[in-house]
Design an enzyme around this catalytic site. Structure first.
Site, PDB file in Angstrom:
ATOM      1  CB  CYS A  84      -1.270   3.521  -7.807  1.00 40.55           C
ATOM      2  SG  CYS A  84      -2.121   5.106  -7.997  1.00 40.55           S
ATOM      3  CG  HIS A 181      -0.831   3.276  -3.222  1.00 44.28           C
ATOM      4  ND1 HIS A 181       0.387   3.475  -3.839  1.00 44.28           N
ATOM      5  CD2 HIS A 181      -1.697   4.144  -3.805  1.00 44.28           C
ATOM      6  CE1 HIS A 181       0.268   4.422  -4.752  1.00 44.28           C
ATOM      7  NE2 HIS A 181      -0.985   4.848  -4.746  1.00 44.28           N
ATOM      8  CD  GLU A 183       2.346   0.714  -2.495  1.00 41.87           C
ATOM      9  OE1 GLU A 183       2.316   1.758  -3.185  1.00 41.87           O
ATOM     10  OE2 GLU A 183       1.583  -0.250  -2.693  1.00 41.87           O
TER      11      GLU A 183
END
Length: 204
Positions: A84, A181, A183
């Protein structure tokens, strides 16, 4: 730096969701270290630039005297992965940049900031990632890639909706970037993909 057989993945920890990247790396058994100062950068073999706010990240990196050291390590071939805002920080060019905004650079791509809209327009949708397969893409005030130069591998595009066809993951050499994302999900395959890139560089 760590040995190439057991590399240390640094996570830039000036702003953004760096803790989630550390947790993802821990989950796959990779060594990690927070990077906040120039000395920290010297002890890692690769760097993750997390999601967050790209203009704030640029300003904090400059204040912490991290901007030029990170830029130089990337230019010298250090593997890096941006998610991002991290994608914006790795891009050579930004459309709709803030006044004076600079990036670490390295990826010969043009990105558009906040291309998918405001935070209230955040969404999740399946992404087909080349070499990995389908995974969940979490988009939060995300950029997209407007254009790539020769040699940049497009790994994923939006497959539905008004942004269909937009590029959301790229790689060139030691550099990897996603608009979304990974994560923020329990799927660790993209982190595994990046760690494998770091190992491959070390064994080359």
């Amino acid at each position: 730096m760590a040995t190439t057989a057991d590399p240390v993945i640094g996570v830039l920890a000036l702003q953004g969701d760096f803790r989630e990247h550390v947790a993802a790396l821990k989950a796959i058994g990779a060594r990690s270290a927070l990077v906040r100062r120039p000395d920290d950068l010297q002890s890692v073999d690769a760097l993750i630039v997390p999601g967050g706010e790209s203009t704030t990240m640029w300003k904090l990196a400059t204040t912490a005297e991290m901007f030029e050291p990170v830029r130089k390590r990337i230019a010298d071939g250090m593997p890096a992965f941006g998610t991002c805002a991290g994608m914006i920080m790795l891009a050579d060019r930004i459309t709709d940049a803030a006044a004076g905004q600079q990036t670490f650079g390295g990826l010969p791509i043009t990105v558009r900031r906040n291309a998918f809209g405001r935070q209230t327009e955040s969404f999740e949708e399946p992404i087909a990632f080349d070499g990995i397969g389908e995974l969940a893409g979490v988009f939060i005030r995300a950029p997209w890639v407007e254009s790539v130069e020769d040699g940049v591998e497009v790994l994923a595009r939006v497959t539905s909706g008004p942004a269909i066809g937009r590029i959301v993951a790229v790689r060139q050499g030691n550099l990897l970037a996603t608009s979304f994302h990974p994560e923020l999900t329990a799927d660790r395959r993209i982190h595994e993909f990046f760690v494998a890139m770091v190992h491959d560089r070390g064994s080359a």
